[in-house]
Scaffold this motif. Sequence first.
Motif, PDB file in Angstrom:
ATOM      1  N   THR A 163      -8.778  11.701  -5.068  1.00 50.46           N
ATOM      2  CA  THR A 163      -9.674  12.367  -6.011  1.00 50.46           C
ATOM      3  C   THR A 163      -9.748  13.640  -5.534  1.00 50.46           C
ATOM      4  OG1 THR A 163     -11.760  11.727  -5.225  1.00 50.46           O
ATOM      5  CG2 THR A 163     -10.704  10.163  -6.687  1.00 50.46           C
ATOM      6  N   PRO A 164     -10.602  14.562  -6.025  1.00 52.43           N
ATOM      7  CA  PRO A 164     -11.010  15.974  -5.659  1.00 52.43           C
ATOM      8  C   PRO A 164     -11.870  15.718  -4.380  1.00 52.43           C
ATOM      9  CG  PRO A 164     -10.926  16.190  -7.769  1.00 52.43           C
ATOM     10  CD  PRO A 164     -10.664  14.832  -7.406  1.00 52.43           C
ATOM     11  N   TRP A 165     -12.544  14.479  -4.309  1.00 50.08           N
ATOM     12  CA  TRP A 165     -13.649  14.284  -3.389  1.00 50.08           C
ATOM     13  C   TRP A 165     -13.145  13.277  -2.134  1.00 50.08           C
ATOM     14  CZ3 TRP A 165     -13.862  13.440  -8.419  1.00 50.08           C
ATOM     15  CH2 TRP A 165     -14.572  14.507  -9.072  1.00 50.08           C
ATOM     16  N   THR A 166     -11.951  12.942  -2.172  1.00 53.91           N
ATOM     17  CA  THR A 166     -11.574  11.873  -1.285  1.00 53.91           C
ATOM     18  C   THR A 166     -10.957  12.520   0.037  1.00 53.91           C
ATOM     19  OG1 THR A 166     -10.534  10.770  -2.968  1.00 53.91           O
ATOM     20  CG2 THR A 166      -9.634  10.085  -0.927  1.00 53.91           C
ATOM     21  N   PRO A 167     -11.705  12.020   1.126  1.00 52.42           N
ATOM     22  CA  PRO A 167     -11.297  12.481   2.567  1.00 52.42           C
ATOM     23  C   PRO A 167      -9.702  12.563   2.758  1.00 52.42           C
ATOM     24  CG  PRO A 167     -13.220  11.449   2.826  1.00 52.42           C
ATOM     25  CD  PRO A 167     -12.669  11.122   1.122  1.00 52.42           C
ATOM     26  N   ASN A 168      -9.029  13.162   3.450  1.00 54.47           N
ATOM     27  CA  ASN A 168      -7.625  13.003   4.048  1.00 54.47           C
ATOM     28  C   ASN A 168      -7.461  11.517   4.707  1.00 54.47           C
ATOM     29  OD1 ASN A 168      -6.515  15.257   3.411  1.00 54.47           O
ATOM     30  ND2 ASN A 168      -6.303  16.080   5.313  1.00 54.47           N
ATOM     31  N   GLY A 169      -6.373  10.985   4.363  1.00 51.76           N
ATOM     32  CA  GLY A 169      -5.969   9.726   4.890  1.00 51.76           C
ATOM     33  C   GLY A 169      -6.623   8.663   4.139  1.00 51.76           C
ATOM     34  N   GLU A 209       0.780  -1.403   0.002  1.00 48.64           N
ATOM     35  CA  GLU A 209       0.108  -0.152   0.120  1.00 48.64           C
ATOM     36  C   GLU A 209       0.873   1.283   0.065  1.00 48.64           C
ATOM     37  OE1 GLU A 209      -3.218   0.486  -0.425  1.00 48.64           O
ATOM     38  OE2 GLU A 209      -3.526  -1.823  -0.728  1.00 48.64           O
ATOM     39  N   GLU A 210       2.100   1.211   0.827  1.00 45.65           N
ATOM     40  CA  GLU A 210       2.760   2.371   0.650  1.00 45.65           C
ATOM     41  C   GLU A 210       3.489   2.568  -0.720  1.00 45.65           C
ATOM     42  OE1 GLU A 210       5.339   1.633   4.241  1.00 45.65           O
ATOM     43  OE2 GLU A 210       3.592   1.931   5.664  1.00 45.65           O
ATOM     44  N   LEU A 211       4.039   1.333  -1.265  1.00 46.35           N
ATOM     45  CA  LEU A 211       4.471   1.561  -2.427  1.00 46.35           C
ATOM     46  C   LEU A 211       3.564   2.188  -3.497  1.00 46.35           C
ATOM     47  CD1 LEU A 211       6.829   0.925  -4.814  1.00 46.35           C
ATOM     48  CD2 LEU A 211       5.918  -1.318  -4.776  1.00 46.35           C
ATOM     49  N   MET A 212       2.184   1.476  -3.342  1.00 48.17           N
ATOM     50  CA  MET A 212       1.205   2.020  -4.481  1.00 48.17           C
ATOM     51  C   MET A 212       0.887   3.651  -4.313  1.00 48.17           C
ATOM     52  SD  MET A 212       0.748  -0.488  -6.356  1.00 48.17           S
ATOM     53  CE  MET A 212       2.333  -0.911  -6.296  1.00 48.17           C
ATOM     54  N   TRP A 213       1.019   4.077  -2.903  1.00 49.20           N
ATOM     55  CA  TRP A 213       0.825   5.502  -2.933  1.00 49.20           C
ATOM     56  C   TRP A 213       1.956   6.508  -3.585  1.00 49.20           C
ATOM     57  CZ3 TRP A 213      -3.595   7.651  -2.131  1.00 49.20           C
ATOM     58  CH2 TRP A 213      -3.692   8.894  -1.644  1.00 49.20           C
TER      59      TRP A 213
END
Length: 109
Positions: free
Chosen positions: A91-97, A81-85
């Motif tokens: 997206t503009p609508w995605t909450p932080n984290g 998951e860290e690699l994929m990040w």
Amino acid sequence: MRHCLALDLKDDPALIAEYEAYHRNIWPEVRAHLHAHGVTGMEIYRLGTRMVMLMETDDARYDAEAMAAATRNDPKIRAWEELMWKFQAPTPWTPNGEKWLEMSRIFEL
């Protein structure tokens, strides 16, 4: 059950190519993690930097919260998951984290 989720990629052709290469050969631990948590099928589509994931789940075994907790507690899955990040962008609508965001179905035929 079918789930439809969205996420963006960073707008960099080299990073997008690398991301797609990783997904042609996902780590075996990632595949096992998905199956263990009731994911029976998954497809990811891309248009430019926008991605859409279609995920099929076994309702008797799939629990998004349990899967998220297992992800946090598994060093190999966390590493994926860290690699994929490195490649992904909210997206503009995605909450932080958060990353992949469930989409709302507005039409069915």
